[in-house]
Scaffold this motif. Structure first.
Motif, PDB file in Angstrom:
ATOM      1  N   GLY A  30       6.204  -0.625   3.827  1.00 14.75           N
ATOM      2  CA  GLY A  30       5.797   0.454   2.953  1.00 14.75           C
ATOM      3  C   GLY A  30       5.925   1.699   3.794  1.00 14.75           C
ATOM      4  O   GLY A  30       5.624   1.665   4.994  1.00 14.75           O
ATOM      5  N   PHE A  31       6.411   2.800   3.215  1.00 16.36           N
ATOM      6  CA  PHE A  31       6.557   3.898   4.166  1.00 16.36           C
ATOM      7  C   PHE A  31       5.281   4.690   4.328  1.00 16.36           C
ATOM      8  O   PHE A  31       4.820   5.353   3.440  1.00 16.36           O
ATOM      9  CB  PHE A  31       7.791   4.776   3.951  1.00 16.36           C
ATOM     10  N   ASN A  32       4.759   4.490   5.505  1.00 16.21           N
ATOM     11  CA  ASN A  32       3.662   5.299   6.018  1.00 16.21           C
ATOM     12  C   ASN A  32       2.342   5.168   5.257  1.00 16.21           C
ATOM     13  O   ASN A  32       1.678   6.168   5.001  1.00 16.21           O
ATOM     14  CB  ASN A  32       4.091   6.779   6.062  1.00 16.21           C
ATOM     15  N   PRO A  33       1.939   3.963   4.917  1.00 15.97           N
ATOM     16  CA  PRO A  33       0.671   3.837   4.187  1.00 15.97           C
ATOM     17  C   PRO A  33      -0.570   3.919   5.065  1.00 15.97           C
ATOM     18  O   PRO A  33      -1.680   3.929   4.532  1.00 15.97           O
ATOM     19  CB  PRO A  33       0.776   2.461   3.538  1.00 15.97           C
ATOM     20  N   ALA A  34      -0.403   3.965   6.375  1.00 16.62           N
ATOM     21  CA  ALA A  34      -1.581   4.069   7.242  1.00 16.62           C
ATOM     22  C   ALA A  34      -1.402   5.242   8.196  1.00 16.62           C
ATOM     23  O   ALA A  34      -0.454   5.273   8.978  1.00 16.62           O
ATOM     24  CB  ALA A  34      -1.774   2.779   8.037  1.00 16.62           C
ATOM     25  N   SER A  35      -2.289   6.191   8.089  1.00 11.96           N
ATOM     26  CA  SER A  35      -2.244   7.356   8.977  1.00 11.96           C
ATOM     27  C   SER A  35      -3.608   7.538   9.612  1.00 11.96           C
ATOM     28  O   SER A  35      -4.625   7.507   8.910  1.00 11.96           O
ATOM     29  CB  SER A  35      -1.876   8.615   8.175  1.00 11.96           C
ATOM     30  N   ALA A  52       0.822  -1.218   0.000  1.00 11.48           N
ATOM     31  CA  ALA A  52       0.000   0.000   0.000  1.00 11.48           C
ATOM     32  C   ALA A  52       0.849   1.258   0.000  1.00 11.48           C
ATOM     33  O   ALA A  52       0.468   2.286   0.550  1.00 11.48           O
ATOM     34  CB  ALA A  52      -0.967   0.009   1.197  1.00 11.48           C
ATOM     35  N   SER A  53       1.994   1.180  -0.640  1.00  4.44           N
ATOM     36  CA  SER A  53       2.948   2.281  -0.533  1.00  4.44           C
ATOM     37  C   SER A  53       3.668   2.502  -1.851  1.00  4.44           C
ATOM     38  O   SER A  53       3.758   1.603  -2.694  1.00  4.44           O
ATOM     39  CB  SER A  53       3.967   1.951   0.552  1.00  4.44           C
ATOM     40  N   LEU A  73      -5.968  14.100   6.791  1.00  5.47           N
ATOM     41  CA  LEU A  73      -4.819  13.266   6.443  1.00  5.47           C
ATOM     42  C   LEU A  73      -4.964  11.852   6.988  1.00  5.47           C
ATOM     43  O   LEU A  73      -3.982  11.177   7.266  1.00  5.47           O
ATOM     44  CB  LEU A  73      -3.499  13.893   6.916  1.00  5.47           C
ATOM     45  N   ARG A  74      -6.190  11.432   7.159  1.00  9.58           N
ATOM     46  CA  ARG A  74      -6.436  10.073   7.617  1.00  9.58           C
ATOM     47  C   ARG A  74      -6.608   9.162   6.408  1.00  9.58           C
ATOM     48  O   ARG A  74      -7.400   9.447   5.510  1.00  9.58           O
ATOM     49  CB  ARG A  74      -7.696  10.014   8.492  1.00  9.58           C
ATOM     50  N   TYR A  75      -5.859   8.095   6.380  1.00 11.07           N
ATOM     51  CA  TYR A  75      -6.020   7.109   5.326  1.00 11.07           C
ATOM     52  C   TYR A  75      -5.440   5.791   5.805  1.00 11.07           C
ATOM     53  O   TYR A  75      -4.439   5.757   6.518  1.00 11.07           O
ATOM     54  CB  TYR A  75      -5.336   7.554   4.030  1.00 11.07           C
ATOM     55  N   VAL A  76      -6.088   4.725   5.465  1.00  8.79           N
ATOM     56  CA  VAL A  76      -5.585   3.385   5.794  1.00  8.79           C
ATOM     57  C   VAL A  76      -5.901   2.470   4.616  1.00  8.79           C
ATOM     58  O   VAL A  76      -6.886   2.676   3.906  1.00  8.79           O
ATOM     59  CB  VAL A  76      -6.218   2.805   7.079  1.00  8.79           C
ATOM     60  N   GLU A 136      -0.299   2.526  13.465  1.00  6.78           N
ATOM     61  CA  GLU A 136      -0.141   3.138  12.153  1.00  6.78           C
ATOM     62  C   GLU A 136       1.067   2.540  11.431  1.00  6.78           C
ATOM     63  O   GLU A 136       0.986   2.129  10.276  1.00  6.78           O
ATOM     64  CB  GLU A 136       0.046   4.648  12.293  1.00  6.78           C
ATOM     65  N   VAL A 137       2.186   2.511  12.125  1.00  6.17           N
ATOM     66  CA  VAL A 137       3.428   2.066  11.486  1.00  6.17           C
ATOM     67  C   VAL A 137       3.364   0.567  11.166  1.00  6.17           C
ATOM     68  O   VAL A 137       3.749   0.135  10.080  1.00  6.17           O
ATOM     69  CB  VAL A 137       4.631   2.380  12.392  1.00  6.17           C
ATOM     70  N   TYR A 138       2.862  -0.186  12.114  1.00 11.27           N
ATOM     71  CA  TYR A 138       2.791  -1.653  11.947  1.00 11.27           C
ATOM     72  C   TYR A 138       1.340  -2.056  11.732  1.00 11.27           C
ATOM     73  O   TYR A 138       0.777  -2.867  12.470  1.00 11.27           O
ATOM     74  CB  TYR A 138       3.428  -2.333  13.158  1.00 11.27           C
TER      75      TYR A 138
END
Lengths: 865, 143
Positions: A418-423, A167-168, A432-435, A670-672
């Motif tokens: 993936g870098f930061n695909p879930a915020s 997802a990144s 800026l919310r997305y998962v 978020e990260v994991y």
């Protein structure tokens, strides 16, 4: 020193301005020191997560680009109607009004006829420029949007597979927790690419902590030189090595993460003899075998732990097996011995590497981070430009990622991230919310992407109307067919109903960045009108009708340094961060900011409402900050609207100019995120076969054969054209590599970087293995011709080394300028891309990636003078 | 071999591939600004509320109009509205917004009263007149 600690000195004007670099797409946060109107120094901004206060050699040398006397300062108009390589355009200085009127008149004519006749092209180096240029294209109504060499050379495969599997946009090791990282043609953490300077620190700390790092690469340079182990391989054969390592893990050692494969992949989905999912007749959902009940049920109806990963079953008389066991059997053919023949990596090393990766994964372990228990898999296999820069880039990259998928090392602690695909969003506004979420067949749909053309679900192939044919080859991003030698033939074949007439360029030098210059030149001659916004006159400018002088990053404002905003945030724990760009200096001469030029052009064309609507959509402005259709905004107002929309009314552009960045803490969820989101990823690409069938159904009746081996559900090693060259004397695999002190062809003009490159034995030379060179009578410093079997030729000077595969010929960066507009760059280094054909035969029939390696003959011209 | 991170390793259980949040608070919901939709110039006080549809970018030329209004007699799905537009504006419009299988392109962005909406969302007439904006963003890019 942080921004707030830097006190103004006695000078009337003494300021440290927080902004963002643009010497490469890493866009590290900077502090620009301005004294009496002159920028005298650039440092990294320690208050920012983007770069973490570090700055590479490119970044600190930015003032030399900024104050380069060869930069454009006035709009120019060509007086010579004849266009060609090296043909003097006869530039004449004109006013901005005349220039913009000319451009607007041409674009308005085209827009009235058919907006698709406009191609818009922009450099990826200034990543924030995606917002105004994408919005301009969309507002204009053209789908023909390109980044020239950007995607063809670095991302069509990497981004596609990273998007589908993580997802990144790209992947990195979780440096803080990873213990064993394998790099396949990647340089993350070694001063290039996404999150460049941030990753440098993280990678260095990880190595100091004891992370073992194995670099698979034909050349031992920036990453491999700092690795625990360099594994030289034949260029373009990464898939063969990765699949053999998978085979060792899964079949020879029996290491795989069954709970992960059951819960987070399509490994349990039942596959029939036609290679497709067996589906529930009512819901159409893929079926899995419920081991407890002994029946096939839709995947949504069976607890993950009860899903079968192996075995042979019958469903309504149809024989079927879980996709995992099909993959497992598929892997058996990739024996280390067979892989050795393809890659030249010894079978014993392949066994060792596969075993190390599997054991270091610690399948079954968990770790507590900030009070949250998450799976722990401290291994990562990553790939980037090297592995993906080939026709077989999809399988190369997928094969590498299967290493992660087999052991559950995907977006959990220590793994491939993936870098930061879930915020979960900025806490005060929820923006800026997305998962990632589950899409068709339960497979993952990315929550954030470069745009809304998500990598999965893939679009339905159709007869193409885009010049790049991406609406047929739906997994392609940047297309070679905007410049290919066979573009007209392809457009006729597919009945593309129009031809390009105008090109609006921002910062690309497509004459150098895609392939052989003659082919690109012929494609450019077909345009009736070309306008370019640029810092310099480049080789591309020879084909332009109007050239407009741009402001650089030290003279510009952007509400974001990246699009999307996480583009250069480092992966792993830490903080979210939003940084901006603000001017530290005034324009020189008549330079104008490209974003303001686009707003002005839109008004002159009469498309301000469309541009504003596209900006609203592109950056998701919400009321009350949405741009009104009929108002002409300044770019600063657009930036202010986006910042206030995301961070609250009190945090507009002025707030950010003062504070530089805003940060908030990341959470382990978020990260994991992989363990927290109910999504699966495909280890078996059933949809690829489906897409291949549909594409063939359109293409083959028109005489375009689709090689179906590229559309099989499981990855294979597919040879590059270079692997199949059998002409006598063509015995080197030429490739180019990123030189970390240069960005594309742009930084070659910077005198500090040029000096560094001249001191570097490799930057402007051709690296060749000492033993094979000497055996052919070639010596260090010899001037040689490098020639392809198609007759493309470049000349370079040899540098003998042991740090390259014996069959390799390594050329650094994108050098070899021949134009007069960048005199420092002119004549330096070797123009590798001159050797690359740009056509269907050298492009991936899946994702349109160009093949970037080529078999060459090396002929000595003379000795070092 | 246990590496330097060993003290942080909590326990070795069969891996838990389901989420476990350990009592942490969830993320607060979005606090989007609430604004009234702009007035519609074609309102009929006695009729049903109107949905004003705005077309931008490449959509306006192929539809040959910037905007049009639709009466909101009943809850209306955006999907049915898109189908109506495809029917009304023809194949050139369809080519921009809809795939051959009937799915709306992800690049076709819809905003209801300024907020992004999905094609499966329903427009509720009880909320009065509404504005719907459509634009197709460019898609293919690398880098």
């Amino acid at each position: 020193m942080s921004l707030l600690k830097k006190k103004p000195a006695a000078a009337a004007d003494d300021a440290w301005l927080a902004s963002s670099c643009a010497l490469c797409y890493g866009t590290c946060s900077i502090l620009a020191h301005r004294v009496d109107g002159t920028v005298i120094k650039i440092e990294g901004n320690p208050d920012s997560v983007v770069g973490k206060g570090k700055l590479c050699g490119k970044g600190v040398s930015g003032i030399m680009t900024h104050y380069d006397p060869h930069r454009l300062t006035k709009p120019l108009k060509r007086t010579n109607p004849v266009k060609g390589i090296g043909v003097d355009p006869g530039w004449k200085e004109i006013s901005w009004d005349e220039a913009l009127d000319t451009v607007a008149r041409e674009l308005k004519r085209i827009r009235d006829e058919d907006p698709r006749k406009l191609t818009v092209m922009r450099t990826t180096t200034v990543t924030a420029s995606r917002v105004p240029f994408q919005a301009f294209s969309a507002g204009f109504g053209t789908p023909n949007f390109s980044v020239a060499g950007g995607g063809l050379h670095c991302g069509n495969g990497a981004h596609l597979i990273s998007g589908i599997m993580h997802a990144s946009w790209s992947v990195v090791p979780d440096f803080e927790y990873c213990n064993y990282a394998v790099y396949f043609g990647a340089s993350k953490g070694h001063s290039a690419g996404h999150a460049s300077c941030s990753n440098m620190g993280l990678a260095a700390d990880a190595r100091a902590r004891g992370m073992r790092m194995v670099v698979v690469d034909p050349m031992c340079n920036f990453a491999a030189a700092k690795a625990t182990e360099w594994v030289p391989l034949r260029v373009g054969t990464d898939a063969a090595l990765a699949l053999a390592m998978c085979n060792v893990m899964v079949n020879e050692l029996g290491i795989f993460d069954a709970p992960y494969l059951k819960a987070k992949t399509n490994g349990p989905y039942l596959i029939g003899p036609d290679q497709l999912y067996l589906r529930d007749p009512a819901t159409k959902e893929p079926l899995v075998w419920d081991e407890k009940k002994g029946v096939a049920l839709p995947y949504t109806a069976v607890p993950a732990e009860d899903m079968a990963l192996e075995g042979n079953y019958q469903v309504d008389g149809v024989p079927c097996r879980p996709s995992f066991v099909i993959l497992k059997e598929h892997l058996r053919k990739f024996t280390p011995e067979q892989a050795e023949k393809i890659t030249t990596v010894p079978a014993a090393d392949i066994r060792r590497l596969g075993g190390e990766f599997g054991r270091e994964a610690r399948v079954g372990s968990t770790i507590v981070i900030d009070g949250v228990t998450v799976p722990y898999r401290p291994v990562a296999a990553i790939a980037f430009r090297g592995a993906q820069g080939h026709m077989n880039s999809v399988y190369n990259f997928l094969a590498v990622d299967l290493l992660n998928q087999m052991v559950g090392a995907a977006d959990v602690a220590g793994s491939c991230l993936g870098f930061n695909p879930a915020s979960h969003g900025f806490p005060e506004t929820g923006r800026l919310r997305y998962v990632p979420k589950a899409g068709p067949d339960g497979l993952m749909v990315t929550g954030m992407w470069m745009g809304y053309h998500y990598p999965y679900p893939i679009a339905e192939p159709r007869l193409p109307t885009n010049l790049g044919l991406q609406d047929l080859f739906v997994m392609g991003m940047t297309s070679p067919f905007l410049t290919s030698s066979d573009q007209e033939e392809l457009w006729q074949t597919f009945s593309v109903p129009y031809r390009p007439e105008a090109l609006l360029n921002f910062g690309c030098n497509i004459m150098m960045s895609v392939g052989t210059s003659q082919t690109v030149a012929e494609s450019l001659k077909k345009y009736k009108f070309i306008a370019s916004i640029d810092l310099y006159l480049t080789e591309f400018s020879d084909f332009c009708d109007i050239v407009l002088p741009d402001c650089d990053y030290l003279q510009s404002t952007d509400s974001r340094s990246n699009f999307p905003f996480i583009f250069n945030l480092p992966g792993g724990m830490g903080e979210w961060c939003w940084s901006i760009r603000q001017p530290a200096d005034q324009p020189q001469g008549e330079q104008r900011r490209h974003s303001e030029v686009l707003l002005d052009l839109a008004e002159r064309i009469g498309m301000t409402p469309d541009f504003n609507a596209a900006l609203n959509a592109s950056i998701n402005l919400a009321p009350p900050y949405r741009l009104a259709p009929d108002r002409r905004y300044s770019w600063d107002e657009v930036c202010d609207a986006e910042l206030k929309c995301n961070f609250g009314a009190e945090r507009g552009l002025d707030w950010f100019k003062q504070h530089g960045v805003i940060k908030w803490p990341k959470k382990p969820e978020e990260v994991y995120w992989r363990a927290f989101e109910d999504v699966r990823v495909p280890i078996y690409w059933e949809f690829l076969k489906v897409a291949g069938d549909k594409i063939a159904a359109i293409a083959e009746p028109r005489g375009v054969s689709i090689p179906r081996e590229y559309y099989e559900p499981l990855p294979d090693f597919l040879p590059c054209p270079s692997h199949q060259c059998e002409h006598k004397g063509f015995d080197y695999f030429a490739f180019y590599y990123r030189d970390i002190i240069h960005t594309n062809s742009f930084t070659m003009e910077n005198p500090w970087l040029d000096e560094a490159a001249r001191l570097d034995p490799y930057s402007y030379t051709v690296a060749i293995h000492k033993d094979t060179a000497l055996s052919r009578g070639l010596a260090h410093g010899d001037v040689v011709d490098i020639e392809t079997e198609g007759g493309r030729k470049v000349t370079g000077r040899l540098c003998l080394t042991e740090a390259i595969h014996p069959e390799g010929l390594g050329i650094a960066a994108l050098a070899g300028h021949w134009g007069d507009g960048m005199p420092i760059a002119k004549g330096k280094g070797v123009f590798f891309n001159e050797l690359l054909e740009v056509d269907w035969d050298h492009s991936s029939p899946v994702n349109q990636n160009l093949d970037l390696c080529v078999k060459v003959k090396v002929t000595k011209l003379g000795a070092k003078p | 071999m246990i590496a330097a991170w060993a003290p942080r390793l909590a326990h070795r259980l069969a891996v838990l591939w389901r989420s476990r949040r350990d009592g942490r608070a969830s993320v607060p919901p979005a606090q989007a600004a609430i604004v009234e939709p702009p007035p519609l110039d074609e309102m009929d006080a006695d009729g049903p509320p109107l949905l004003k549809v705005w077309l931008f970018g490449g959509l306006a030329p192929v539809a040959a109009c910037r905007s049009f209004t639709v009466p909101l007699d009943a809850p209306t799905s955006l999907r049915s509205l898109m189908a109506m537009m495809v029917e009304r504006f023809g194949p050139a419009f369809r080519e921009l917004v809809m795939q051959d299988n009937g799915q709306i392109y992800g690049c076709c962005r819809l905003f209801l009263d300024g907020f992004p909406v999905e094609v499966d969302d329903i427009i509720d007439p009880a909320r009065g007149p509404r504005n719907l904006e459509l634009i197709v963003l460019t898609s293919s890019e690398g880098g």
